[in-house]
Every structure is written in C-alpha cells, then in structure tokens.
Design a protein around this motif. Structure first.
Motif, mmCIF file in Angstrom:
data_model
loop_
_atom_site.group_PDB
_atom_site.id
_atom_site.type_symbol
_atom_site.label_atom_id
_atom_site.label_comp_id
_atom_site.label_asym_id
_atom_site.label_seq_id
_atom_site.Cartn_x
_atom_site.Cartn_y
_atom_site.Cartn_z
ATOM 1 N N TRP A 235 0.825 -1.213 0.000
ATOM 2 C CA TRP A 235 0.000 0.000 0.000
ATOM 3 C C TRP A 235 0.855 1.257 0.000
ATOM 4 C CZ3 TRP A 235 -0.028 4.099 3.276
ATOM 5 C CH2 TRP A 235 0.516 3.934 4.558
ATOM 6 N N MET A 236 2.082 1.161 0.580
ATOM 7 C CA MET A 236 2.946 2.332 0.641
ATOM 8 C C MET A 236 3.348 2.805 -0.755
ATOM 9 S SD MET A 236 5.337 1.124 3.848
ATOM 10 C CE MET A 236 6.314 2.631 3.956
ATOM 11 N N LEU A 237 3.617 1.851 -1.663
ATOM 12 C CA LEU A 237 3.984 2.213 -3.034
ATOM 13 C C LEU A 237 2.825 2.941 -3.716
ATOM 14 C CD1 LEU A 237 5.665 -1.102 -4.268
ATOM 15 C CD2 LEU A 237 6.658 0.741 -2.917
ATOM 16 N N PHE A 238 1.648 2.333 -3.631
ATOM 17 C CA PHE A 238 0.466 2.931 -4.255
ATOM 18 C C PHE A 238 0.204 4.320 -3.678
ATOM 19 C CE2 PHE A 238 -0.315 -1.428 -5.476
ATOM 20 C CZ PHE A 238 -1.036 -1.344 -6.650
ATOM 21 N N PHE A 239 0.253 4.420 -2.341
ATOM 22 C CA PHE A 239 -0.135 5.685 -1.719
ATOM 23 C C PHE A 239 0.840 6.805 -2.051
ATOM 24 C CE2 PHE A 239 0.370 8.812 1.643
ATOM 25 C CZ PHE A 239 -0.906 9.347 1.671
ATOM 26 N N GLN A 240 2.139 6.604 -1.796
ATOM 27 C CA GLN A 240 3.056 7.732 -1.964
ATOM 28 C C GLN A 240 3.154 8.172 -3.412
ATOM 29 O OE1 GLN A 240 7.012 7.400 -0.317
ATOM 30 N NE2 GLN A 240 7.404 9.568 -0.602
ATOM 31 N N GLN A 241 3.235 7.234 -4.338
ATOM 32 C CA GLN A 241 3.344 7.644 -5.735
ATOM 33 C C GLN A 241 2.102 8.385 -6.184
ATOM 34 O OE1 GLN A 241 5.166 4.756 -8.311
ATOM 35 N NE2 GLN A 241 4.174 5.579 -10.139
ATOM 36 N N SER A 242 0.919 7.906 -5.790
ATOM 37 C CA SER A 242 -0.317 8.586 -6.173
ATOM 38 C C SER A 242 -0.471 9.918 -5.445
ATOM 39 C CB SER A 242 -1.516 7.685 -5.872
ATOM 40 O OG SER A 242 -1.477 6.509 -6.648
ATOM 41 N N ALA A 243 -0.052 9.973 -4.170
ATOM 42 C CA ALA A 243 -0.141 11.235 -3.428
ATOM 43 C C ALA A 243 0.794 12.279 -4.018
ATOM 44 C CB ALA A 243 0.179 10.997 -1.952
ATOM 45 N N VAL A 244 1.965 11.863 -4.467
ATOM 46 C CA VAL A 244 2.896 12.776 -5.130
ATOM 47 C C VAL A 244 2.248 13.368 -6.381
ATOM 48 C CG1 VAL A 244 4.989 12.775 -6.561
ATOM 49 C CG2 VAL A 244 5.060 11.843 -4.244
ATOM 50 N N VAL A 245 1.544 12.530 -7.131
ATOM 51 C CA VAL A 245 0.843 13.009 -8.321
ATOM 52 C C VAL A 245 -0.297 13.931 -7.928
ATOM 53 C CG1 VAL A 245 -0.524 12.308 -10.322
ATOM 54 C CG2 VAL A 245 1.468 10.955 -9.644
ATOM 55 N N ASP A 246 -1.080 13.538 -6.922
ATOM 56 C CA ASP A 246 -2.223 14.344 -6.491
ATOM 57 C C ASP A 246 -1.768 15.688 -5.928
ATOM 58 O OD1 ASP A 246 -4.921 14.692 -6.361
ATOM 59 O OD2 ASP A 246 -5.259 13.385 -4.631
ATOM 60 N N LYS A 247 -0.623 15.698 -5.297
ATOM 61 C CA LYS A 247 -0.084 16.940 -4.741
ATOM 62 C C LYS A 247 0.480 17.837 -5.838
ATOM 63 C CE LYS A 247 3.027 18.459 -1.010
ATOM 64 N NZ LYS A 247 1.984 19.042 -0.142
ATOM 65 N N GLY A 248 0.899 17.209 -6.962
ATOM 66 C CA GLY A 248 1.398 17.984 -8.087
ATOM 67 C C GLY A 248 2.900 18.144 -8.122
ATOM 68 N N LEU A 249 3.658 17.270 -7.445
ATOM 69 C CA LEU A 249 5.106 17.372 -7.470
ATOM 70 C C LEU A 249 5.637 17.146 -8.882
ATOM 71 C CD1 LEU A 249 4.784 17.272 -4.370
ATOM 72 C CD2 LEU A 249 6.824 15.845 -4.293
ATOM 73 N N THR A 250 6.699 17.856 -9.206
ATOM 74 C CA THR A 250 7.332 17.781 -10.516
ATOM 75 C C THR A 250 8.785 17.328 -10.336
ATOM 76 O OG1 THR A 250 8.234 20.029 -10.528
ATOM 77 C CG2 THR A 250 5.915 19.769 -11.183
ATOM 78 N N PRO A 251 9.492 17.044 -11.440
ATOM 79 C CA PRO A 251 10.905 16.659 -11.298
ATOM 80 C C PRO A 251 11.737 17.681 -10.532
ATOM 81 C CG PRO A 251 10.145 16.121 -13.490
ATOM 82 C CD PRO A 251 9.029 16.877 -12.831
#
Length: 452
Positions: A235-251
């Motif tokens: 669940w940690m993989l799913f959550f952090q990667q999706s939360a990073v996208v939802d938050k809008g982080l960029t390279p």
C-alpha cells in the motif's frame, strides 16, 4: 510571473483537479522564486511523512511491542533501523517515479505491463489493504478499551474520521488534516521516555547488535517477518506515488521529496523504537508476551510495571496509529482502483464528481470495521499475521517498481543509479527471505508436530 521547466499545457488540457492543484503550485513557485527553503519544504512535504508515519500503524506498533516484550532490546532495536533504511530506499523510488511520470503506481503498472499485471497488482493491494484495515480497527478498539470505551463506539469513531476527512474536496486539506493526526505518533516516544529504559542497554544494542535470541525459531521468524512487513508494504507504493501526483510534485521537486521521505522515515523509526522500548519493560520483568495477546493486554500489563501514564500513552498511541493508517490505506485503495479503472482518482475532485473514488475510500473501511466487531477474534495474532501477509505479497510489487524506476522511456535521465539498484535488490531479498523462512519453518513444525 513564475515559471518552471515543465511542459506547458493549454487551458483546455487542464482537468478539474489540475485547476485546483494549480493554486498550491503557485505558492510553491513563489517560495522557490524568493529562495525560501523552509517554506518550500513545508509546502512540498506530506506524502513521505504520511506514508512512513502511516505505516507505523496498529499492527506495526504491536509487532514492535511484541518484539520488545519477547526478546528485549538486543536484536530487534537495530533491526528496526535496517527495515526503515529499506523503506526509505523503496519510497524514494516511488516518489521519484510519481514526480517524473505524473502517474500513480497502479496506472503505470497497467500501462507498462498490461491489463493482467495491472489487475494483479490491484487485487494484491485490495487483499492486503482489507486485512490491514481490519487490524487498524483492532488497534483503535484495543487502545480505546483501556479507557473503557465500548468496541462498537471506537470502531464507529474510526469510520466517522474517514468520512469527515473526505469532506474537504482538496488534497491539500486532506493531507494537512492527516499530518496533524500523524503528529500524535510521537506519543510512543513520550511513553518510552517515561518508562525510563536503560541507556546503556540501548547504546549496546546499536553498537554491537547482539546475537540472535534463543527460544522458539518460529516465533522469532514470525516477529522478523512482522517487523519487515511493518515497514515495506504494497500500500505504501500505491499511496506515496499517487499522493505525489495528487499533490502535483514535478521533477524539480524531487530534492524536497527526498527530504520529506527521509524525515518521515527517521520519525517513524524513532517512534517504532519507542513502542519496542516501552514493551521491553515486560521482558525485563519476565512477563511473557503470550499473556498479553488480547484486549488491552499490553497496556494492562504495562500499568503495574511502568505506571498508568505510560500505559495510557501507549493506548492513545495505538488509537492514533490505527486512525492515521485507516486514512492512508483507504486512500491508497481508492487511488489504485481509480487508476486501473481509468476513473477519477484525486482528492481534488468533489464528491459528486468522483463518487467511485470516495466510495472505495470509505467502502472498504466499512467492511473491515464490520469484521472487527465479530466476537472472539485473536487480536494480536491477527495483527502479526497481517504484516506477514504484506511481507509475502510485497516482492512482486517491488519488482514492478524497480523495473519502472529503471525504464528510460518514462524516466529519462532520472532512472535509478547503479548503487540504488543494488540497495533495492537487497531490500527485495530481505523481504522475500523474511516471508519464506517463516513459512518454511512453520510448515516443517506443522508436519513434524513441533510446537515451534
């Protein structure tokens, strides 16, 4: 006024959640433009802190407590540090892949490996999340029962918390509310300080990493697997990667994302050690862990040994651990289902625009809560084996992440360096060995009729 080195999108290309997210990005750009590092970190922090402290959940803290009560501080205190180093390695990859690709883990697996593996990863997650959510409600029930709160009321409060957290219609609001709750994970540290552990024993444990404890090999391997499953889970993989996208982080935000993940790992490591140190008092007083495997067992056993304040703080910590994990694990479920079904998967969408996203977020929690209210469940046994299940199912998810992080077509120059690949391979090996060794020993003992 402010610009970033990212591809420009026309107004017609922006989704509703992109428009909501743009307000947060303007604040990030302003802080970066003015060179304000701490405000910038504050704006970009969140997914890493939440995933690490969220993984300090009910079964994890009870696993650490069981380790301390069974074996003391000698072996498992530094071992927790090793597992969190592994978690930081894995979650840094998830953060970086999300920031570069702007796609969640489930969505990328579906796109890069096909429908079969996409659904396989989603079903894998749903199974582990359902079992883990059951244990989170158990943690709330166990912690609340120390204060005399009825089981049904504590479980209902957990469900209400999930419902209230979904009412904001913005990722930023949901994240900040969850971070406020996560701060109470430090209760385990306070409880550890009040329990007055031996500083010499702690220093010796880290300096020498004492030999493997004696006793039941099966029990030892179960606790090893549970401790590994307490820090590296699907669940940690799913959550952090999706939360990073939802938050809008960029390279451009990867540096702050790494600090966020590292800080979360360090705080979670410290509070996990706190839970172990609190329960190690039972080991010092020769109180077997097997005598506290139900109800508010740990807290009740700690009261005469360490005092009421320590027992109360431990119980409150369990409530917080379960409550925060319910939020983050439910979110990972909703993210994953939305991604593989090509449906809405963002907290920046309103309820009427994303009923399936919010429905899965709350629905699985309701099912788990119903199971917890069934009478006669062996509470500690369920929590330990929930982490074991995560350990067994994690290697496949980790392999997918490792392949994605090395895919130059989607990652460009930000693929894993060679050293990180070796570290990730080591984590995968640790996870696989932890689950396999326990399964083999348990099977042999079952066939031969040994107790453990």
């Amino acid at each position: 006024m402010f610009t970033e080195a990212e591809p420009a999108l026309g107004a017609g290309s922006l989704s509703p959640e992109d428009l909501q997210r743009s307000h947060d990005r303007l604040r990030v750009l302003a802080a970066r433009h003015r060179g304000r590092r701490l405000p910038l970190l504050w704006l970009l922090a969140g997914p890493g802190l939440l995933v690490m402290l969220g993984e300090n959940d009910g079964p994890s803290m009870l696993s650490y407590a069981a380790s301390g009560a069974t074996y003391g501080v000698g072996f498992f205190l530094p071992f927790i540090g090793v597992t969190f180093l592994g978690a930081i390695v894995v979650q840094e990859m998830a953060m970086r892949v999300g920031a570069v690709t702007h796609r969640g883990y489930g969505e990328l697996v579906f796109q890069r490996f096909g429908r079969f593996w996409g659904w396989f990863s989603a079903v894998d997650l749903l199974v582990t999340n359902f079992v883990t959510l059951i244990t989170e409600f158990i943690a709330i029930r166990v912690g609340s029962s120390f204060f005399g709160v009825p089981a049904w009321l504590s479980v209902l409060a957990g469900l209400l918390l999930v419902g209230v957290s979904l009412a904001g219609g913005r990722y930023w609001r949901w994240e900040r509310a969850a971070l406020g709750l996560a701060a109470f994970n430090l209760l385990f540290l306070l409880a550890a300080v009040l329990s007055k552990p031996d500083p010499g024993a702690i220093a010796s444990a880290f300096a020498t990493w004492q030999p493997l404890p004696t006793g039941s090999l099966q029990t030892f391997l179960l606790l090893v697997a549970s401790n590994v499953g307490a820090t590296v889970t699907p669940w940690m993989l799913f959550f952090q990667q999706s939360a990073v996208v939802d938050k809008g982080l960029t390279p451009r935000d990867i540096g702050q994302g790494r600090l966020d993940t590292l800080l979360g790992g360090l705080l979670a490591f410290a509070t996990g050690c706190g839970a172990l140190l609190v329960a190690a008092a039972l080991f010092s007083h020769h109180i077997p862990a097997t005598t506290v495997q139900g109800g508010a067992g740990f807290a009740e056993a700690l009261r005469p040994v360490s005092g009421y304040p320590v027992a109360a703080l431990f119980s409150l910590g369990l409530v917080e651990a379960g409550a925060l994990a319910i939020l983050t694990i439910s979110a990972s479920t909703a993210y994953a289902v939305g991604e593989v079904m090509s449906g809405p998967h963002s907290f920046n969408r309103r309820l009427r625009d994303a009923p399936s996203f919010y429905g899965f977020n709350l629905g699985l929690a309701i099912l788990a809560a119903a199971v917890v209210l069934l009478p006669g469940a062996p509470l500690l046994a369920i929590t330990l084996n929930a982490n074991l299940l995560a350990t067994v199912l994690m290697p496949a998810a980790l392999v997918f992440l490792l392949v994605l992080a090395n895919d130059r077509e989607i990652m460009g120059s930000r693929v894993n360096p060679r050293l990180l690949n070796w570290a990730a391979a080591g984590v995968a090996l640790m996870v696989a060995l932890a689950g396999t060794s326990y399964a083999v020993v348990a099977f042999v003992n079952a066939v031969t009729g040994r107790a453990g």
